[in-house]
Design a protein around this motif. Structure first.
Motif, PDB file in Angstrom:
ATOM      1  N   VAL A 210      34.862  -6.651  -6.472  1.00 25.69           N
ATOM      2  CA  VAL A 210      35.543  -7.281  -7.607  1.00 25.69           C
ATOM      3  C   VAL A 210      35.172  -6.446  -8.826  1.00 25.69           C
ATOM      4  CG1 VAL A 210      35.844  -9.313  -9.041  1.00 25.69           C
ATOM      5  CG2 VAL A 210      35.333  -9.598  -6.619  1.00 25.69           C
ATOM      6  N   ILE A 211      36.118  -5.791  -9.436  1.00 29.21           N
ATOM      7  CA  ILE A 211      35.826  -4.930 -10.582  1.00 29.21           C
ATOM      8  C   ILE A 211      36.465  -5.518 -11.838  1.00 29.21           C
ATOM      9  CG2 ILE A 211      36.115  -2.641 -11.592  1.00 29.21           C
ATOM     10  CD1 ILE A 211      36.065  -1.490  -8.802  1.00 29.21           C
ATOM     11  N   ASP A 212      35.624  -5.814 -12.826  1.00 24.90           N
ATOM     12  CA  ASP A 212      36.090  -6.392 -14.086  1.00 24.90           C
ATOM     13  C   ASP A 212      35.415  -5.649 -15.226  1.00 24.90           C
ATOM     14  OD1 ASP A 212      36.847  -7.882 -16.251  1.00 24.90           O
ATOM     15  OD2 ASP A 212      35.677  -9.664 -15.720  1.00 24.90           O
ATOM     16  N   LEU A 213      36.148  -4.743 -15.844  1.00 26.13           N
ATOM     17  CA  LEU A 213      35.627  -4.003 -16.993  1.00 26.13           C
ATOM     18  C   LEU A 213      36.118  -4.598 -18.313  1.00 26.13           C
ATOM     19  CD1 LEU A 213      35.957  -0.338 -15.682  1.00 26.13           C
ATOM     20  CD2 LEU A 213      33.850  -1.565 -16.178  1.00 26.13           C
ATOM     21  N   PRO A 217      43.198  -8.298 -14.785  1.00 23.11           N
ATOM     22  CA  PRO A 217      43.837  -9.556 -14.394  1.00 23.11           C
ATOM     23  C   PRO A 217      42.929 -10.430 -13.538  1.00 23.11           C
ATOM     24  CG  PRO A 217      44.771  -7.708 -13.175  1.00 23.11           C
ATOM     25  CD  PRO A 217      43.913  -7.134 -14.244  1.00 23.11           C
ATOM     26  N   ILE A 218      42.070  -9.793 -12.758  1.00 17.15           N
ATOM     27  CA  ILE A 218      41.074 -10.525 -11.976  1.00 17.15           C
ATOM     28  C   ILE A 218      39.761 -10.469 -12.742  1.00 17.15           C
ATOM     29  CG2 ILE A 218      39.765 -10.592  -9.830  1.00 17.15           C
ATOM     30  CD1 ILE A 218      42.626 -11.375  -9.453  1.00 17.15           C
ATOM     31  N   THR A 219      39.139 -11.604 -12.957  1.00 13.91           N
ATOM     32  CA  THR A 219      37.913 -11.643 -13.748  1.00 13.91           C
ATOM     33  C   THR A 219      36.716 -11.986 -12.875  1.00 13.91           C
ATOM     34  OG1 THR A 219      38.121 -13.994 -14.307  1.00 13.91           O
ATOM     35  CG2 THR A 219      39.224 -12.395 -15.749  1.00 13.91           C
ATOM     36  N   SER A 220      35.550 -11.537 -13.296  1.00 14.80           N
ATOM     37  CA  SER A 220      34.333 -11.791 -12.538  1.00 14.80           C
ATOM     38  C   SER A 220      34.040 -13.285 -12.438  1.00 14.80           C
ATOM     39  CB  SER A 220      33.152 -11.069 -13.192  1.00 14.80           C
ATOM     40  OG  SER A 220      33.012 -11.465 -14.552  1.00 14.80           O
ATOM     41  N   LYS A 233      30.581  -4.132 -16.697  1.00  9.02           N
ATOM     42  CA  LYS A 233      30.522  -3.778 -18.121  1.00  9.02           C
ATOM     43  C   LYS A 233      29.122  -3.331 -18.520  1.00  9.02           C
ATOM     44  CE  LYS A 233      32.279  -7.766 -19.549  1.00  9.02           C
ATOM     45  NZ  LYS A 233      32.796  -8.403 -18.314  1.00  9.02           N
ATOM     46  N   TYR A 234      28.125  -3.741 -17.760  1.00  7.47           N
ATOM     47  CA  TYR A 234      26.728  -3.447 -18.088  1.00  7.47           C
ATOM     48  C   TYR A 234      26.492  -1.937 -18.188  1.00  7.47           C
ATOM     49  CZ  TYR A 234      21.591  -3.748 -17.771  1.00  7.47           C
ATOM     50  OH  TYR A 234      20.247  -3.654 -18.006  1.00  7.47           O
ATOM     51  N   GLY A 257      22.827  -8.632 -22.991  1.00  9.79           N
ATOM     52  CA  GLY A 257      23.101  -9.609 -21.947  1.00  9.79           C
ATOM     53  C   GLY A 257      24.282 -10.470 -22.330  1.00  9.79           C
ATOM     54  N   GLU A 258      24.096 -11.777 -22.270  1.00 11.46           N
ATOM     55  CA  GLU A 258      25.186 -12.683 -22.624  1.00 11.46           C
ATOM     56  C   GLU A 258      25.671 -12.441 -24.044  1.00 11.46           C
ATOM     57  OE1 GLU A 258      22.663 -14.950 -19.553  1.00 11.46           O
ATOM     58  OE2 GLU A 258      22.314 -13.605 -21.247  1.00 11.46           O
ATOM     59  N   GLY A 259      24.774 -11.990 -24.932  1.00 15.03           N
ATOM     60  CA  GLY A 259      25.160 -11.710 -26.314  1.00 15.03           C
ATOM     61  C   GLY A 259      26.155 -10.572 -26.443  1.00 15.03           C
ATOM     62  N   TRP A 260      26.294  -9.790 -25.401  1.00 16.19           N
ATOM     63  CA  TRP A 260      27.267  -8.698 -25.379  1.00 16.19           C
ATOM     64  C   TRP A 260      28.520  -9.076 -24.584  1.00 16.19           C
ATOM     65  CZ3 TRP A 260      26.876  -3.132 -26.521  1.00 16.19           C
ATOM     66  CH2 TRP A 260      25.864  -2.855 -27.447  1.00 16.19           C
ATOM     67  N   GLY A 261      28.654 -10.340 -24.270  1.00 15.02           N
ATOM     68  CA  GLY A 261      29.841 -10.792 -23.561  1.00 15.02           C
ATOM     69  C   GLY A 261      29.735 -10.669 -22.052  1.00 15.02           C
ATOM     70  N   PHE A 262      28.504 -10.462 -21.528  1.00 16.29           N
ATOM     71  CA  PHE A 262      28.319 -10.372 -20.086  1.00 16.29           C
ATOM     72  C   PHE A 262      28.247 -11.773 -19.493  1.00 16.29           C
ATOM     73  CE2 PHE A 262      25.642  -6.295 -20.882  1.00 16.29           C
ATOM     74  CZ  PHE A 262      26.790  -5.607 -21.258  1.00 16.29           C
ATOM     75  N   MET A 263      28.410 -11.844 -18.171  1.00 15.70           N
ATOM     76  CA  MET A 263      28.294 -13.126 -17.487  1.00 15.70           C
ATOM     77  C   MET A 263      26.846 -13.606 -17.529  1.00 15.70           C
ATOM     78  SD  MET A 263      28.450 -11.983 -13.463  1.00 15.70           S
ATOM     79  CE  MET A 263      29.694 -10.707 -13.710  1.00 15.70           C
ATOM     80  N   SER A 264      26.627 -14.832 -17.114  1.00 13.22           N
ATOM     81  CA  SER A 264      25.298 -15.416 -17.125  1.00 13.22           C
ATOM     82  C   SER A 264      24.336 -14.561 -16.301  1.00 13.22           C
ATOM     83  CB  SER A 264      25.353 -16.836 -16.558  1.00 13.22           C
ATOM     84  OG  SER A 264      24.062 -17.392 -16.462  1.00 13.22           O
TER      85      SER A 264
END
Length: 449
Positions: A210-213, A217-220, A233-234, A257-264
């Protein structure tokens, strides 16, 4: 595509926390065990130092064989059946590798191709890694067996037959790959049986792409309910910071981390994909965000001659080379083996030591010099500026003399690299020149003399 594959037996019970690091190996070979840095336990048994898991070997199933271009990397990702033979080895060699790694405390995770078979233009014949017959034109894969009834072509509404938008993803070809009808019990049963066979051989887990940059259209987020998801994105964003692209600075990662819009963090699997990016690896392995993955690779100078990729890890017939080990414990003959590098394996040990500690004592100079503590267990300082770092910093570590685990390590009660003297107040004056091989330092409680 997320599917429920009923009938898959549970793999080994493994609790995933922030400790250790996954070892990402795109290619495996029968000599894979030589690449693990072995150390002896007091019991006399051997274990792979620091790495609690090894993950993501390339698909071991029978695939199409492509000769134009010559044996490209992506032929492994075009299965024609579920027999276990690839350019890396046969079923017995795979089983031996899995057993050997499990016996020294390293688990194997397999990259699974469950959505599709080979490309629609794959032709017909026995040009496969086991020599089995298939006919991509007729969608006939007799070793499974799959027939034209087991694919989604009739449900695809695009003129090209390929994925063109989000609605097409479940029913159309992705770059021409024959899309399996995973809503059918029969197809799911075949996939589940294959995965169960690998579990019985000792495989501990699976990876599905699963690739989400961002902007995909497909999200993590669609997949966090079924397992850890790679936060692509990391590495991309950290690479921009380390390279100072687009005005990025290390001082900006205070809220990484989350402050950069990453997942939990508890859902994220993270990696740095550039083996030259030592500072990025050190930051990743010290910072508490996510579950870390270390890439282990082979040399490739992006050299393509007459359609043949010169990647130095394969023989002329496309088979995988053995992995020789040099006297200094690094790998030879084109294998890079980043996980054996002193700086990286020592930072994996650092992560083991500081597991569960709070991110604290952040410091930066407003530019590209930073430091932070992991509770009172570990401390990292990085100089990514073009001038010397000279600062007195609070490490929160107990007073004493520590071995820097970047320039060396603690061996037989002494430091093979730099020594760091921590005062009774936990403070140290660091001086790090930009001319040093590694302009960063790390200490932890297990590196104290």
């Amino acid at each position: 595509m997320a599917v429920c594959l009923r009938g898959i037996r549970p793999a080994k019970d493994r609790k995933l926390d922030q400790k250790g690091a996954k070892l990402h190996r795109i290619i495996w070979s029968a000599s894979v065990h030589l690449r693990c840095p072995l150390h002896s336990k007091p019991t006399g048994h051997f274990y792979c130092q620091n790495y609690e898991y090894t993950g993501f070997i390339s698909p071991p199933s029978e695939s199409i064989v492509v000769t134009n271009p010559w044996h490209p990397w992506w032929q492994r990702y075009q299965p024609i059946g579920y027999n276990l033979c690839s350019r890396s080895g046969n079923e017995n060699e795979l089983r031996d590798m899995i057993t050997w790694c499990n016996n020294v405390g390293v688990n194997i995770n397999d990259k699974q191709i469950i959505n599709h078979m080979c490309g629609a233009g794959g032709g017909a014949g026995t040009h496969s890694s086991c020599g089995s017959y298939f006919d991509a034109n007729k969608k006939d894969f007799p070793t499974v067996p799959y027939s034209n009834l087991d694919f989604n072509d009739g449900k695809c509404n695009t003129g090209s037959g390929n994925t063109e938008n989000y609605q097409d993803i479940k029913n159309c070809h992705l770059v021409g790959l024959l899309d399996l009808a995973l809503e059918k019990d029969y197809v799911r049963g075949k996939v589940a049986s294959f995965m169960n066979k690998l579990i019985d051989m000792g495989v501990a887990g699976f990876r599905v792409d699963v690739i989400d940059l961002g902007g995909e259209p497909i999200t993590s987020g669609e997949y966090t309910g079924i397992g850890r998801v790679t936060e692509f994105k990391y590495g991309a964003k950290l690479g921009n910071v380390i390279r100072k692209w687009n005005g990025e600075k290390l001082s900006f990662v205070k809220n990484w981390g989350e402050g950069w819009g990453f997942m939990s963090s508890d859902k994220a699997l993270v990696f740095v994909d550039n083996h030259d990016n030592q500072r990025g690896h050190a930051f990743m392995l010290a910072h508490p965000y996510g579950f870390t993955r270390v890439m282990s690779s082979y040399q490739w100078d992006r050299n393509i001659v007459n359609g043949q990729v010169d990647d130095q890890a394969h023989n002329g017939d496309g088979s995988t080379k053995p992995v020789p080990i040099n006297p200094d414990s690094t790998c030879g003959d084109g294998w890079v083996c980043e996980h054996r590098w002193r700086q990286i394996k020592n930072m994996v040990a650092f992560r083991n030591v500081v597991n569960g500690q709070a991110f604290s004592n952040w410091w930066d100079n407003g530019s590209n010099q930073i430091s932070f503590s992991c509770g009172n267990k570990g401390f990292l300082v990085i100089n990514n500026d073009d001038w010397e770092l000279n600062a007195t910093l609070n490490t929160s570590l107990p007073g004493g003399t520590y071995c820097d685990v970047i320039s060396g390590q603690k061996e037989n009660g002494r430091c093979t690299g730099k020594q760091v003297v921590v005062g009774g107040d936990g403070r140290v004056t660091f001086k790090i020149s930009t001319q040093e091989e590694d302009p960063f330092m790390a200490i932890h409680t297990d590196s104290k003399l």
